[in-house]
Enzyme design. Structure first.
Site, short mmCIF file in Angstrom:
data_model
loop_
_atom_site.label_atom_id
_atom_site.label_comp_id
_atom_site.label_asym_id
_atom_site.label_seq_id
_atom_site.Cartn_x
_atom_site.Cartn_y
_atom_site.Cartn_z
N HIS A 226 0.84 -1.21 0.00
CA HIS A 226 0.00 0.00 0.00
C HIS A 226 0.87 1.26 0.00
O HIS A 226 1.04 1.93 1.02
CB HIS A 226 -0.95 -0.01 1.20
N ASN A 227 1.43 1.55 -1.18
CA ASN A 227 2.34 2.67 -1.34
C ASN A 227 1.90 3.52 -2.54
O ASN A 227 0.84 3.28 -3.13
CB ASN A 227 3.77 2.15 -1.53
N PHE A 228 2.72 4.50 -2.91
CA PHE A 228 2.34 5.40 -4.00
C PHE A 228 2.24 4.67 -5.35
O PHE A 228 1.39 5.01 -6.18
CB PHE A 228 3.33 6.56 -4.12
N ARG A 229 3.07 3.65 -5.57
CA ARG A 229 2.98 2.91 -6.84
C ARG A 229 1.63 2.20 -6.95
O ARG A 229 1.06 2.09 -8.03
CB ARG A 229 4.13 1.92 -6.98
N HIS A 230 1.13 1.69 -5.81
CA HIS A 230 -0.21 1.08 -5.81
C HIS A 230 -1.25 2.14 -6.16
O HIS A 230 -2.17 1.87 -6.95
CB HIS A 230 -0.50 0.46 -4.44
N HIS A 266 -7.33 6.90 -2.54
CA HIS A 266 -8.05 5.83 -1.84
C HIS A 266 -7.27 5.15 -0.73
O HIS A 266 -7.87 4.52 0.15
CB HIS A 266 -8.53 4.78 -2.85
N ASP A 267 -5.92 5.23 -0.70
CA ASP A 267 -5.15 4.58 0.38
C ASP A 267 -4.18 5.54 1.06
O ASP A 267 -3.14 5.11 1.58
CB ASP A 267 -4.36 3.38 -0.18
N ALA A 426 -2.83 -18.53 -1.89
CA ALA A 426 -3.31 -17.16 -1.65
C ALA A 426 -4.15 -16.66 -2.82
O ALA A 426 -5.15 -15.98 -2.64
CB ALA A 426 -2.14 -16.22 -1.41
N GLN A 427 -3.73 -17.01 -4.06
CA GLN A 427 -4.35 -16.44 -5.24
C GLN A 427 -5.55 -17.21 -5.78
O GLN A 427 -6.49 -16.59 -6.30
CB GLN A 427 -3.30 -16.30 -6.35
#
Length: 492
Positions: A226-230, A266-267, A426-427
């Site tokens: 959950h960073n700027f690239r996201h 949004h994050d 997980a996927q």
């Protein structure tokens, strides 16, 4: 001592100028410019570039050969003198390259310092745990000195000239989000707002848009996922869906502004630990928002704290009624990204799908909520080489949370436990029960994008199921091997 010195004789060059022999003398102290001056005076020629061509006749004597060698050196000096403009151009180009490198290194340093600062705060908070009181509101992830204004101003944020190839690629889900530096991503976001006509239609000051984007960047933390690239990834997917589904023809410009701005925000200030952790650990966020979507409420709050700064307010020219509608729209969409509400939102959208009406405001709101949800978890729609690194990033963030939960005696979700989860496990469930059903629902309204949005998800599901089969086979072999070893040990 004086006997060791000797008198230096000047050197001579003889020039044939129109049948008249001209003798040119120069010393060892002459530089290239002096030589040029001497030759120009001797020949009576202007100081412009010209060639000196040595001409020889017959067999050369030793002196003539020496002379020719000397003349060749003079020619070389001339070439250097008259190439000074070219050298200046080369130097200017080299300086420009160095300045660019310095700028990029400076940006890297800024990112590193930001990361160091965040790590220090996390360590300080971890150290403080042992000295906390029994207050039920344990500790806060809130940063009291929030970066609500840009730490650097627009001049340090260059606008990159995007190639036509990049502009076209930006409109597609196949866009590789890993190839871009932060400032390049900011320029891409800036381009999206201009390209969609939002800057013109809402009278957004272009410099204010730059400052707002800078401040958005500075208020995303350096989390694994959950960073700027996201943030950029989600917004670029929204931009793609607006193009693929022809949403500008079907929705108002205000709706497009709400979709894009909610995606960007949004994050904001996500701490890297989800709502379940916030509630179980009784953090300040959970207490502040009464355990109701604490993270999403916080993202909204930070978004409008940034917009409250005059230098970052991209909505400064909309009237009060428009601002009220835009604000409510952004809040509704960001709150919709809480996965705890996934079934509720998707079921509500399915109910109106058969009778969907673009003139019905409630229907449009339901559509926008589903669109931002799709974009928020859309990584598997992208090509495998773009999507798979995101799985690693998400698992790293999950494991970071589950390790903390174990150390604090809090419940641990099985899909976050590093001792239980693998990439395939997980996927597969996420693809089969969350992603594919949601995108299948969306493609009922936009059947033209089925191949672009659904096909990659089906392929991803099949690939992870194959990996799971391989994983299970390896486990079974290992199990049999261990059993054989145990039997052999008993027999001995």
């Amino acid at each position: 001592m004086g006997s060791s010195s000797s008198t230096y004789r000047p050197k001579y060059v003889y020039l044939d100028i129109g049948g008249r022999i001209q003798k040119v003398a120069f010393s060892k102290y002459c530089n290239s410019r002096d030589i040029m001056e001497l030759f120009c005076i001797a020949t009576g020629l202007p100081r412009t570039p010209y060639k000196v061509i040595p001409v020889t006749t017959g067999q050369q004597t030793e002196k003539e050969e020496l002379f020719q060698n000397l003349l060749a050196q003079v020619i070389e000096q001339f070439s250097r003198v008259f190439k000074i403009d070219e050298l200046k151009t080369d130097v200017d180009n080299h300086l420009a390259m160095l300045e660019k490198r310095v700028e990029l290194e400076g940006l890297k340093v800024a990112e590193i310092e930001k990361c160091k600062s965040d790590i220090k705060k996390m360590r300080d908070e971890m150290a403080a745990r042992s000295t906390r009181t029994n207050c039920p509101c344990k500790y806060s992830f809130l940063d009291e000195s929030k970066r609500l204004v840009p730490r650097r101003d627009v001049p340090a944020y260059p606008k990159y000239m995007l190639s036509q190839e990049t502009i076209e690629a930006l409109r597609k889900p196949t866009f590789d989000v890993w190839l871009w530096e932060p400032n390049e991503m900011l320029s891409c976001l800036e381009h999206m707002y201009h390209d969609l006509g939002l800057v013109k239609d809402f009278n957004i000051n272009p410099i204010t848009l730059k400052r707002w984007l800078l401040c958005i960047h500075d208020n995303y933390r350096n989390n694994p996922f959950h960073n700027f690239r996201h943030c950029f990834c989600v917004t670029q997917m929204m931009y793609s869906m607006i193009s693929l589904c022809s949403l500008q023809v079907k929705l108002s410009q205000m709706d497009i502004l709400i979709l894009m701005t909610a995606s960007v925000c949004h994050d904001l200030d996500h701490p890297g630990y989800n709502n379940t952790y916030q509630i179980n650990a009784r953090t300040e966020l959970a207490v502040r928002y009464n355990d109701i979507s604490p993270l999403e409420n916080h993202h909204c709050a930070v978004a409008f704290q940034i917009l409250a700064q005059p230098e970052c307010n991209i909505l400064s020219h909309v009237d009060k009624e428009q601002f009220k509608r835009i604000r409510q729209g952004i809040i509704t969409l960001i709150l919709a990204t809480d996965m705890a509400r996934h079934a509720e939102i998707l079921d509500a959208f399915k109910e109106i799908l058969d009778k969907f009406d673009y003139s019905n405001e409630e229907h449009v709101t339901q559509l926008k909520m589903v669109l931002i949800k799709c974009c928020d978890i859309s990584n598997e729609v992208r090509p495998m080489e773009v999507a798979e690194p995101w799985v690693d990033c998400l698992l790293e963030e999950y494991f970071m949370q589950s390790d903390r939960e174990k150390s604090e005696g809090l419940p641990v979700a099985p899909f976050m436990d590093r001792d239980k989860v693998t990439k395939p496990t997980a996927q597969i469930g996420f693809l089969k029960f969350v992603l594919i059903p949601m995108f299948e629902t969306v493609t009922k309204l936009f059947p033209e994008v089925e191949e672009v949005l659904l096909q990659p998800l089906w392929e991803s599901r099949d690939r992870y199921e194959e990996l799971k089969q391989i994983e299970d086979a390896v486990k079974e072999l290992q199990k049999k091997k261990n059993e054989s070893l145990a039997i052999g040990s008993k027999e001995k």
